[in-house]
Design a protein around this motif. Structure first.
Motif, mmCIF file in Angstrom:
data_model
loop_
_atom_site.group_PDB
_atom_site.id
_atom_site.type_symbol
_atom_site.label_atom_id
_atom_site.label_comp_id
_atom_site.label_asym_id
_atom_site.label_seq_id
_atom_site.Cartn_x
_atom_site.Cartn_y
_atom_site.Cartn_z
ATOM 1 N N LYS A 4 30.612 26.828 -57.686
ATOM 2 C CA LYS A 4 31.484 26.813 -57.796
ATOM 3 C C LYS A 4 32.533 27.301 -56.419
ATOM 4 C CE LYS A 4 32.934 30.745 -61.214
ATOM 5 N NZ LYS A 4 31.991 31.861 -62.284
ATOM 6 N N ARG A 5 32.340 27.745 -55.780
ATOM 7 C CA ARG A 5 33.078 28.123 -54.647
ATOM 8 C C ARG A 5 33.585 27.168 -53.691
ATOM 9 N NH1 ARG A 5 34.253 33.952 -54.396
ATOM 10 N NH2 ARG A 5 32.231 34.369 -54.489
ATOM 11 N N ILE A 6 33.213 25.654 -54.070
ATOM 12 C CA ILE A 6 34.067 24.754 -53.322
ATOM 13 C C ILE A 6 34.813 24.714 -54.032
ATOM 14 C CG2 ILE A 6 33.188 22.176 -53.063
ATOM 15 C CD1 ILE A 6 30.601 23.143 -51.893
ATOM 16 N N VAL A 34 26.886 19.898 -46.897
ATOM 17 C CA VAL A 34 25.502 19.463 -46.932
ATOM 18 C C VAL A 34 23.951 20.774 -46.788
ATOM 19 C CG1 VAL A 34 25.091 17.085 -45.058
ATOM 20 C CG2 VAL A 34 26.855 16.941 -46.005
ATOM 21 N N GLU A 35 23.017 20.146 -47.086
ATOM 22 C CA GLU A 35 21.830 20.799 -46.362
ATOM 23 C C GLU A 35 21.505 20.159 -44.749
ATOM 24 O OE1 GLU A 35 17.522 21.261 -47.849
ATOM 25 O OE2 GLU A 35 19.320 20.765 -49.560
ATOM 26 N N VAL A 36 21.577 21.548 -44.091
ATOM 27 C CA VAL A 36 21.348 21.093 -42.885
ATOM 28 C C VAL A 36 19.521 21.275 -42.661
ATOM 29 C CG1 VAL A 36 23.373 20.477 -41.916
ATOM 30 C CG2 VAL A 36 21.698 23.221 -41.889
ATOM 31 N N ASN A 44 20.149 26.542 -44.834
ATOM 32 C CA ASN A 44 20.791 26.163 -44.697
ATOM 33 C C ASN A 44 21.923 25.346 -44.766
ATOM 34 O OD1 ASN A 44 20.853 28.673 -42.993
ATOM 35 N ND2 ASN A 44 19.398 27.384 -40.751
ATOM 36 N N PHE A 45 23.105 25.433 -45.005
ATOM 37 C CA PHE A 45 24.660 24.923 -45.519
ATOM 38 C C PHE A 45 25.560 24.606 -44.392
ATOM 39 C CE2 PHE A 45 22.883 25.612 -49.787
ATOM 40 C CZ PHE A 45 21.913 23.987 -50.190
ATOM 41 N N GLU A 46 26.155 23.557 -44.248
ATOM 42 C CA GLU A 46 27.061 22.866 -43.773
ATOM 43 C C GLU A 46 28.057 22.806 -44.606
ATOM 44 O OE1 GLU A 46 27.138 20.071 -40.960
ATOM 45 O OE2 GLU A 46 25.664 21.242 -39.582
#
Length: 128
Positions: A4-6, A34-36, A44-46
């Protein structure tokens, strides 16, 4: 919540990342999470953004008008040829055309045509 934020698909004028880019001319942008890294109870996501070229209005036309003179509609348009794409201006134009009282506000739709990322241009046909 992250999706939703994207790109909030429930509201056309939401304050999400995709709309922020489109309000600044980046119609052809692409935003992905992207899950990093994953650790115990944390992820953690980028947020990766490919802006693409700036988009400019090439041709702006009106179709379906049988209520008033075209010039009445054209003077309300905030989307003018040669100007940078701005989704906020497209939404404002929908509201202002609806306030004229000639057309059903829910039937007014901007039809994006001939979107050309290589040239950075887009045609817009206002269906009223």
């Amino acid at each position: 919540m992250l999706e939703k934020r994207i790109a909030d698909k429930t509201k056309p004028d939401a304050e999400d990342i995709t709309n922020l880019y489109q309000n600044n001319g980046y119609l052809f942008s692409n935003v992905n999470a992207v899950e990093v890294k994953t650790e115990q109870d944390s992820i953690n996501f980028e947020i990766r953004v490919v802006e693409g070229p700036l988009a400019y209005f090439n041709r702006v036309t009106v179709s379906g008008n049988d209520k008033t003179n075209d010039r009445v509609i054209y003077r309300e348009l905030r989307t003018k040829p040669g100007e940078k794409w701005n989704k906020e201006e497209v939404i404002s134009t929908i509201r202002e055309l609806g306030q004229l009282g000639f057309f059903d506000p829910e039937a007014i739709s901007p039809d994006v045509k001939n979107a050309d990322p290589a040239a950075g241009t887009v045609d817009l046909d206002w269906k009223v």
